[in-house]
Design a protein around this motif. Sequence first.
Motif, PDB file in Angstrom:
ATOM      1  N   SER A   1       0.842  -1.200   0.000  1.00  0.00           N
ATOM      2  CA  SER A   1       0.000   0.000   0.000  1.00  0.00           C
ATOM      3  C   SER A   1       0.869   1.238   0.000  1.00  0.00           C
ATOM      4  CB  SER A   1      -0.919   0.016   1.227  1.00  0.00           C
ATOM      5  OG  SER A   1      -0.175   0.297   2.395  1.00  0.00           O
ATOM      6  N   THR A   2       0.307   2.331  -0.418  1.00  0.00           N
ATOM      7  CA  THR A   2       1.049   3.590  -0.388  1.00  0.00           C
ATOM      8  C   THR A   2       1.226   4.031   1.057  1.00  0.00           C
ATOM      9  OG1 THR A   2      -0.877   4.238  -1.688  1.00  0.00           O
ATOM     10  CG2 THR A   2       1.125   5.388  -2.155  1.00  0.00           C
ATOM     11  N   GLU A   3       0.261   3.730   1.865  1.00  0.00           N
ATOM     12  CA  GLU A   3       0.282   4.147   3.267  1.00  0.00           C
ATOM     13  C   GLU A   3       1.567   3.729   3.982  1.00  0.00           C
ATOM     14  OE1 GLU A   3      -2.682   3.711   7.126  1.00  0.00           O
ATOM     15  OE2 GLU A   3      -2.974   2.407   5.390  1.00  0.00           O
ATOM     16  N   GLU A   4       2.099   2.568   3.652  1.00  0.00           N
ATOM     17  CA  GLU A   4       3.257   2.029   4.369  1.00  0.00           C
ATOM     18  C   GLU A   4       4.562   2.783   4.097  1.00  0.00           C
ATOM     19  OE1 GLU A   4       5.239  -1.690   2.202  1.00  0.00           O
ATOM     20  OE2 GLU A   4       3.062  -1.883   2.265  1.00  0.00           O
ATOM     21  N   ILE A   5       4.605   3.628   3.077  1.00  0.00           N
ATOM     22  CA  ILE A   5       5.866   4.303   2.747  1.00  0.00           C
ATOM     23  C   ILE A   5       6.035   5.645   3.471  1.00  0.00           C
ATOM     24  CG2 ILE A   5       5.924   3.180   0.487  1.00  0.00           C
ATOM     25  CD1 ILE A   5       5.321   5.933  -0.757  1.00  0.00           C
ATOM     26  N   PHE A   6       5.038   6.033   4.252  1.00  0.00           N
ATOM     27  CA  PHE A   6       5.075   7.340   4.905  1.00  0.00           C
ATOM     28  C   PHE A   6       5.352   7.237   6.401  1.00  0.00           C
ATOM     29  CE2 PHE A   6       2.445   8.019   1.130  1.00  0.00           C
ATOM     30  CZ  PHE A   6       3.166   9.049   0.544  1.00  0.00           C
ATOM     31  N   ILE A   7       6.046   8.240   6.920  1.00  0.00           N
ATOM     32  CA  ILE A   7       6.343   8.320   8.351  1.00  0.00           C
ATOM     33  C   ILE A   7       5.042   8.498   9.120  1.00  0.00           C
ATOM     34  CG2 ILE A   7       7.474   9.705  10.135  1.00  0.00           C
ATOM     35  CD1 ILE A   7       9.525  10.516   7.889  1.00  0.00           C
ATOM     36  N   ASN A   8       4.263   9.499   8.731  1.00  0.00           N
ATOM     37  CA  ASN A   8       2.969   9.760   9.353  1.00  0.00           C
ATOM     38  C   ASN A   8       1.922   9.673   8.249  1.00  0.00           C
ATOM     39  OD1 ASN A   8       0.584  10.982  10.315  1.00  0.00           O
ATOM     40  ND2 ASN A   8       1.726  12.202  11.796  1.00  0.00           N
TER      41      ASN A   8
ATOM     42  N   VAL B   1       1.403   3.838  -9.103  1.00  0.00           N
ATOM     43  CA  VAL B   1       2.728   3.501  -9.628  1.00  0.00           C
ATOM     44  C   VAL B   1       3.671   4.650  -9.295  1.00  0.00           C
ATOM     45  CG1 VAL B   1       1.913   1.990 -11.496  1.00  0.00           C
ATOM     46  CG2 VAL B   1       2.221   4.424 -11.932  1.00  0.00           C
ATOM     47  N   PHE B   2       4.936   4.313  -9.167  1.00  0.00           N
ATOM     48  CA  PHE B   2       5.958   5.321  -8.923  1.00  0.00           C
ATOM     49  C   PHE B   2       6.486   5.784 -10.279  1.00  0.00           C
ATOM     50  CE2 PHE B   2       5.722   2.875  -5.043  1.00  0.00           C
ATOM     51  CZ  PHE B   2       5.715   3.859  -4.071  1.00  0.00           C
ATOM     52  N   ALA B   3       6.044   6.952 -10.695  1.00  0.00           N
ATOM     53  CA  ALA B   3       6.447   7.516 -11.983  1.00  0.00           C
ATOM     54  C   ALA B   3       7.723   8.328 -11.792  1.00  0.00           C
ATOM     55  CB  ALA B   3       5.328   8.391 -12.536  1.00  0.00           C
ATOM     56  N   GLU B   4       8.225   8.891 -12.870  1.00  0.00           N
ATOM     57  CA  GLU B   4       9.475   9.651 -12.810  1.00  0.00           C
ATOM     58  C   GLU B   4       9.378  10.859 -11.883  1.00  0.00           C
ATOM     59  OE1 GLU B   4      13.289  10.633 -13.128  1.00  0.00           O
ATOM     60  OE2 GLU B   4      12.416   8.790 -13.908  1.00  0.00           O
ATOM     61  N   ASN B   5       8.255  11.576 -11.934  1.00  0.00           N
ATOM     62  CA  ASN B   5       8.143  12.826 -11.188  1.00  0.00           C
ATOM     63  C   ASN B   5       7.213  12.789  -9.985  1.00  0.00           C
ATOM     64  OD1 ASN B   5       9.901  14.216 -12.950  1.00  0.00           O
ATOM     65  ND2 ASN B   5       8.249  14.332 -14.440  1.00  0.00           N
ATOM     66  N   GLY B   6       6.576  11.643  -9.738  1.00  0.00           N
ATOM     67  CA  GLY B   6       5.661  11.568  -8.609  1.00  0.00           C
ATOM     68  C   GLY B   6       4.933  10.241  -8.568  1.00  0.00           C
ATOM     69  N   ILE B   7       4.095  10.103  -7.570  1.00  0.00           N
ATOM     70  CA  ILE B   7       3.272   8.898  -7.453  1.00  0.00           C
ATOM     71  C   ILE B   7       2.000   9.131  -8.264  1.00  0.00           C
ATOM     72  CG2 ILE B   7       2.037   7.333  -5.918  1.00  0.00           C
ATOM     73  CD1 ILE B   7       3.957   8.155  -3.685  1.00  0.00           C
ATOM     74  N   GLU B   8       1.750   8.255  -9.214  1.00  0.00           N
ATOM     75  CA  GLU B   8       0.565   8.377 -10.055  1.00  0.00           C
ATOM     76  C   GLU B   8      -0.523   7.462  -9.504  1.00  0.00           C
ATOM     77  OE1 GLU B   8      -0.904   8.005 -14.684  1.00  0.00           O
ATOM     78  OE2 GLU B   8       1.170   7.531 -14.187  1.00  0.00           O
ATOM     79  N   PHE B   9      -1.681   8.046  -9.250  1.00  0.00           N
ATOM     80  CA  PHE B   9      -2.835   7.293  -8.764  1.00  0.00           C
ATOM     81  C   PHE B   9      -3.811   7.097  -9.913  1.00  0.00           C
ATOM     82  CE2 PHE B   9      -1.015   9.244  -5.017  1.00  0.00           C
ATOM     83  CZ  PHE B   9      -0.935   8.149  -4.168  1.00  0.00           C
ATOM     84  N   LEU B  10      -4.353   5.883 -10.002  1.00  0.00           N
ATOM     85  CA  LEU B  10      -5.246   5.509 -11.093  1.00  0.00           C
ATOM     86  C   LEU B  10      -6.620   5.179 -10.517  1.00  0.00           C
ATOM     87  CD1 LEU B  10      -2.238   4.006 -11.337  1.00  0.00           C
ATOM     88  CD2 LEU B  10      -3.112   3.632 -13.601  1.00  0.00           C
ATOM     89  N   PHE B  11      -7.650   5.701 -11.150  1.00  0.00           N
ATOM     90  CA  PHE B  11      -9.020   5.501 -10.691  1.00  0.00           C
ATOM     91  C   PHE B  11      -9.857   4.949 -11.838  1.00  0.00           C
ATOM     92  CE2 PHE B  11      -7.135   8.960  -8.281  1.00  0.00           C
ATOM     93  CZ  PHE B  11      -7.389   8.572  -6.970  1.00  0.00           C
ATOM     94  N   SER B  12     -10.459   3.820 -11.621  1.00  0.00           N
ATOM     95  CA  SER B  12     -11.288   3.207 -12.659  1.00  0.00           C
ATOM     96  C   SER B  12     -12.623   3.942 -12.767  1.00  0.00           C
ATOM     97  CB  SER B  12     -11.517   1.732 -12.329  1.00  0.00           C
ATOM     98  OG  SER B  12     -12.150   1.602 -11.078  1.00  0.00           O
ATOM     99  N   PRO B  13     -13.359   3.723 -13.867  1.00  0.00           N
ATOM    100  CA  PRO B  13     -14.678   4.339 -13.986  1.00  0.00           C
ATOM    101  C   PRO B  13     -15.534   3.992 -12.770  1.00  0.00           C
ATOM    102  CG  PRO B  13     -14.042   3.359 -16.067  1.00  0.00           C
ATOM    103  CD  PRO B  13     -13.012   2.934 -15.045  1.00  0.00           C
TER     104      PRO B  13
END
Length: 168
Positions: A55-62, A114-126
Amino acid sequence: MRTDTYDAHCRDPIIKGKILSVQYAVHWYGAGAAHPNMYFLTYSFLLDPLTLLSSTEEIFINSSDALEIIQRHVRSVLMSSLSMDDCDGDSLSDDDASWIYNGTGGWECFSAFVFAENGIEFLFSPYSVACYASGPQFANVPYEQIVHHLKPAYCYALGVDHLKWQKR
């Protein structure tokens, strides 16, 4: 005669520093449905040591502070993008804004990333943050906005220098 279809397409893998991200777009049609649908499956791996990031949550301090920053940025991007798609040039309705807020309410809403070159890209389905007709939605959160909230190991793995961006 085929009644259901399932089709998954893998995008080219993305390597950012020592993190590998893989993205699948999964399309399916169930017999009798009004239209086909799709969703995203993403997998990100820390390459040294090889570890799945669940999860993305696990990569953050807070994670609470990070979630607020991510929500604010993603909501702004989605509102801007979806209002530009509006044929009439009108701003989003309260229902549209509510859909975006509900679709970005917690960490579970940010499970496709996904971890893109310039940031974290979030994808949302219809249907996640907008109606089916608006299609899938994407929002990139630049590393500079979240770098001070990343755990040091992930700054290193991404090759993101947290000292480069002074706390704002």
